[in-house]
Design a protein around this motif. Structure first.
Motif, PDB file in Angstrom:
ATOM      1  N   GLU A  96      41.422  20.703  40.721  1.00 38.30           N
ATOM      2  CA  GLU A  96      42.525  21.600  41.058  1.00 38.30           C
ATOM      3  C   GLU A  96      42.224  22.412  42.313  1.00 38.30           C
ATOM      4  O   GLU A  96      43.119  22.738  43.072  1.00 38.30           O
ATOM      5  N   THR A 116      44.231  24.469  47.255  1.00 40.55           N
ATOM      6  CA  THR A 116      44.864  24.274  45.951  1.00 40.55           C
ATOM      7  C   THR A 116      46.327  23.927  46.151  1.00 40.55           C
ATOM      8  O   THR A 116      46.920  24.243  47.185  1.00 40.55           O
ATOM      9  N   GLU A 118      48.679  25.244  44.406  1.00 42.46           N
ATOM     10  CA  GLU A 118      49.423  26.477  44.195  1.00 42.46           C
ATOM     11  C   GLU A 118      49.479  27.352  45.446  1.00 42.46           C
ATOM     12  O   GLU A 118      50.277  28.271  45.523  1.00 42.46           O
ATOM     13  N   ALA A 140      36.379  28.091  35.184  1.00 42.08           N
ATOM     14  CA  ALA A 140      37.418  29.102  35.322  1.00 42.08           C
ATOM     15  C   ALA A 140      37.947  29.250  36.740  1.00 42.08           C
ATOM     16  O   ALA A 140      38.979  29.890  36.950  1.00 42.08           O
ATOM     17  N   PRO A 142      39.720  27.524  39.067  1.00 45.14           N
ATOM     18  CA  PRO A 142      41.141  27.328  39.428  1.00 45.14           C
ATOM     19  C   PRO A 142      42.043  28.446  38.904  1.00 45.14           C
ATOM     20  O   PRO A 142      42.934  28.911  39.619  1.00 45.14           O
ATOM     21  N   ALA A 143      41.807  28.905  37.688  1.00 42.98           N
ATOM     22  CA  ALA A 143      42.630  29.979  37.123  1.00 42.98           C
ATOM     23  C   ALA A 143      42.346  31.310  37.806  1.00 42.98           C
ATOM     24  O   ALA A 143      43.251  32.117  38.043  1.00 42.98           O
ATOM     25  N   LEU A 144      41.093  31.572  38.141  1.00 44.31           N
ATOM     26  CA  LEU A 144      40.722  32.837  38.770  1.00 44.31           C
ATOM     27  C   LEU A 144      41.290  32.968  40.179  1.00 44.31           C
ATOM     28  O   LEU A 144      41.497  34.076  40.669  1.00 44.31           O
ATOM     29  N   ASP A 146      44.171  32.569  41.071  1.00 42.83           N
ATOM     30  CA  ASP A 146      45.517  33.143  40.981  1.00 42.83           C
ATOM     31  C   ASP A 146      45.512  34.600  40.520  1.00 42.83           C
ATOM     32  O   ASP A 146      46.572  35.191  40.354  1.00 42.83           O
ATOM     33  N   GLU A 147      44.351  35.175  40.303  1.00 44.66           N
ATOM     34  CA  GLU A 147      44.254  36.569  39.843  1.00 44.66           C
ATOM     35  C   GLU A 147      44.617  37.516  40.985  1.00 44.66           C
ATOM     36  O   GLU A 147      43.828  37.719  41.902  1.00 44.66           O
ATOM     37  N   GLN A 148      45.799  38.100  40.920  1.00 47.22           N
ATOM     38  CA  GLN A 148      46.282  38.971  41.996  1.00 47.22           C
ATOM     39  C   GLN A 148      45.429  40.231  42.132  1.00 47.22           C
ATOM     40  O   GLN A 148      45.215  40.716  43.242  1.00 47.22           O
ATOM     41  N   THR A 151      42.621  39.596  44.483  1.00 44.49           N
ATOM     42  CA  THR A 151      42.985  38.986  45.758  1.00 44.49           C
ATOM     43  C   THR A 151      43.239  40.028  46.837  1.00 44.49           C
ATOM     44  O   THR A 151      43.909  41.029  46.607  1.00 44.49           O
ATOM     45  N   TRP A 169      32.281  38.499  38.718  1.00 41.52           N
ATOM     46  CA  TRP A 169      32.827  37.797  37.562  1.00 41.52           C
ATOM     47  C   TRP A 169      31.723  37.217  36.745  1.00 41.52           C
ATOM     48  O   TRP A 169      30.753  36.702  37.164  1.00 41.52           O
TER      49      TRP A 169
END
Length: 169
Positions: A96, A116, A118, A140, A142-144, A146-148, A151, A169
């Motif tokens: 991803e 990515t 996204e 984790a 790919p999911a991280l 997207d953590e606004q 960012t 993290w």
């Protein structure tokens, strides 16, 4: 009389180390071998006569892992492991988050440049600490991305549209 330089690959200028790849029924990992080799290249070591020989004109040292304390894992080892996992994933399908580049920011910090689906508007950079729970980070990641709350933007970095700070993290 002119002496010609000896080529770097001349057997009498090389050293070979023989390290058993098995420990009982298990195989040693590449990290185990690198740690053993790092130890035998550090400091002074005394080898028994039956542990030194030659092979194809090269000096051969037979290592006994039972008598060698492997050197500790370094930040470079952790970084190499992380980059190898991202650059050459073990799955057949595309990951991803695809690694496009990296930058060492400090001895214990690495910036990963990831593409990515996204984030089609640009590259995402992730600041990470290579040591520690790499398996959890890789799973984790790919999911991280997207953590606004993690960012930001970095106007000084022309290689990414946004930066995700995963160093804690």
């Amino acid at each position: 009389m002119t002496r010609r330089p000896v080529p770097e690959y001349a057997p009498d200028r090389l050293t070979a180390y023989e390290v058993p790849l098995r420990t009982g029924d298990a195989l040693r990992t590449p990290h185990d071998i690198a740690a053993i080799l790092r130890t035998v290249h550090t400091g002074t070591h005394i080898y028994l006569r039956d542990k030194v020989g030659t092979v194809m004109g090269t000096t051969l040292f037979t290592g006994d892992p039972a008598t060698v304390t492997p050197a500790p894992f370094t930040n470079d080892d952790w970084s190499l492991t992380l980059l190898r996992c991202l650059a050459s994933p073990s799955t057949e399908e595309l990951p991803e988050a695809r690694l496009c580049g990296f930058l060492f920011l400090a001895p214990d910090r690495l910036r990963l440049y990831l593409a990515t689906e996204e984030a089609p508007s640009g590259m995402t950079a992730a600041g990470v600490r290579p040591g520690g729970a790499l398996t959890a980070l890789l799973a984790a990641l790919p999911a991280l991305l997207d953590e606004q709350r993690l960012t930001t933007t970095d106007a000084d970095d022309p290689h990414c549209a946004r930066v995700v700070d995963l160093t804690d993290w």
